[in-house]
Design an enzyme around this catalytic site. Structure first.
Site, short mmCIF file in Angstrom:
data_model
loop_
_atom_site.label_atom_id
_atom_site.label_comp_id
_atom_site.label_asym_id
_atom_site.label_seq_id
_atom_site.Cartn_x
_atom_site.Cartn_y
_atom_site.Cartn_z
N LYS A 48 -1.40 -1.77 -4.35
CA LYS A 48 -2.24 -0.57 -4.37
C LYS A 48 -1.35 0.61 -4.76
CE LYS A 48 -5.23 -0.72 -0.64
NZ LYS A 48 -5.72 -0.17 0.65
N GLY A 92 3.86 1.28 1.07
CA GLY A 92 5.21 0.77 0.83
C GLY A 92 6.10 0.79 2.07
N ASP A 139 0.86 -1.17 0.00
CA ASP A 139 0.00 0.00 0.00
C ASP A 139 0.91 1.24 0.00
OD1 ASP A 139 -2.07 1.79 0.49
OD2 ASP A 139 -2.41 1.17 2.53
P1 IMP Z 1 1.91 -0.48 3.77
O1 IMP Z 1 2.98 -0.46 4.80
O2 IMP Z 1 1.09 0.77 3.81
O3 IMP Z 1 2.40 -0.78 2.38
O4 IMP Z 1 0.87 -1.56 4.21
C1 IMP Z 1 1.09 -2.88 4.10
C2 IMP Z 1 0.18 -3.67 5.02
O5 IMP Z 1 -1.02 -2.96 5.33
C3 IMP Z 1 -0.25 -4.93 4.34
O6 IMP Z 1 0.67 -5.97 4.58
C4 IMP Z 1 -1.62 -5.17 4.97
O7 IMP Z 1 -1.48 -5.90 6.16
C5 IMP Z 1 -2.16 -3.81 5.30
N1 IMP Z 1 -3.09 -3.31 4.26
C6 IMP Z 1 -2.87 -2.32 3.37
N2 IMP Z 1 -3.95 -2.12 2.57
C7 IMP Z 1 -4.87 -3.02 2.97
C8 IMP Z 1 -6.20 -3.34 2.52
O8 IMP Z 1 -6.76 -2.76 1.57
N3 IMP Z 1 -6.83 -4.34 3.18
C9 IMP Z 1 -6.26 -5.01 4.22
N4 IMP Z 1 -5.02 -4.76 4.66
C10 IMP Z 1 -4.33 -3.76 4.06
#
Ligand code: IMP
Length: 173
Positions: free
Chosen positions: A128, A102, A100
């Site tokens: 995403k 990152g 998401d």
């Molecule tokens: P980041 O650090 O923002 O890239 O988020 C990564 C983590 O956030 C993922 O491994 C998920 O556990 C959680 N996450 C991000 N987007 C979603 C979503 O749309 N649904 C459920 N979990 C999400």
């Protein structure tokens, strides 16, 4: 139960996972690979990926968390560490459920790099892209998704919905 719009059904997901497993096998051939599954979200993906992967595979688990409800806090907490001896000198493939902002993948890449793997790449079931904050891209991704909060196939909303066999979006009334 809330109404859920299905984005990717089980058949579509499994077909794409097989393709990724084949790409990975083309890359590594018979070299040993250590897959690092990130808990809890990537468990379903990791199981299906490894069942389709034809090479020499090991599996390790890592747990980090940054999410509360529907938003990333940006602050990563390491909940279950890896053992350096399982990573040092290995071909490592990180398995993520979704990238998401990152922040999480960036943290994991740095954490694993410090253990001196032979090589390091990542694969995520969902990407995403539109929400990226950190300049990072997974090596392989299953599907690109819009800026929606998705659930199912390992992904949760406050620990709920992980067991759905498809990926969807909760329709809010
Ligand atoms: P980041 O650090 O923002 O890239 O988020 C990564 C983590 O956030 C993922 O491994 C998920 O556990 C959680 N996450 C991000 N987007 C979603 C979503 O749309 N649904 C459920 N979990 C999400």
């Amino acid at each position: 139960m809330e109404k859920i719009n299905v984005l990717f059904n089980e058949e579509v997901i499994l077909k794409r996972i097989s393709e990724i497993a084949n790409l990975l096998y083309e890359k590594y051939g018979d070299e040993e690979v250590t897959f690092v599954c990130t808990l809890k979200g990537a468990v379903f993906f990791a199981c299906d990926l490894l069942k389709k992967y034809k090479g020499d595979a090991r599996i390790e688990f890592l747990r980090v968390s940054s999410y509360e409800g529907e938003s990333s806090t940006g602050k990563i907490n390491l909940k279950l560490p890896l053992k350096a001896e399982n990573i040092n000198g290995k071909n490592v493939v990180v398995i993520e459920d979704i990238v998401d902002t990152g922040y999480t993948l960036d943290y994991i890449n740095k954490y694993i790099s410090d253990m001196n793997p032979k090589s390091l790449i990542s694969c995520t079931l969902l990407d995403k892209k539109a929400r990226r904050v950190v300049d990072i891209d997974p090596t392989y991704s299953g599907f690109v998704v819009d800026d929606l909060f998705v659930i199912g196939y390992g992904l949760d909303y406050d620990q709920k919905y992980r067991n759905l066999p498809y990926i969807g979006v909760v329709v809010k009334e």
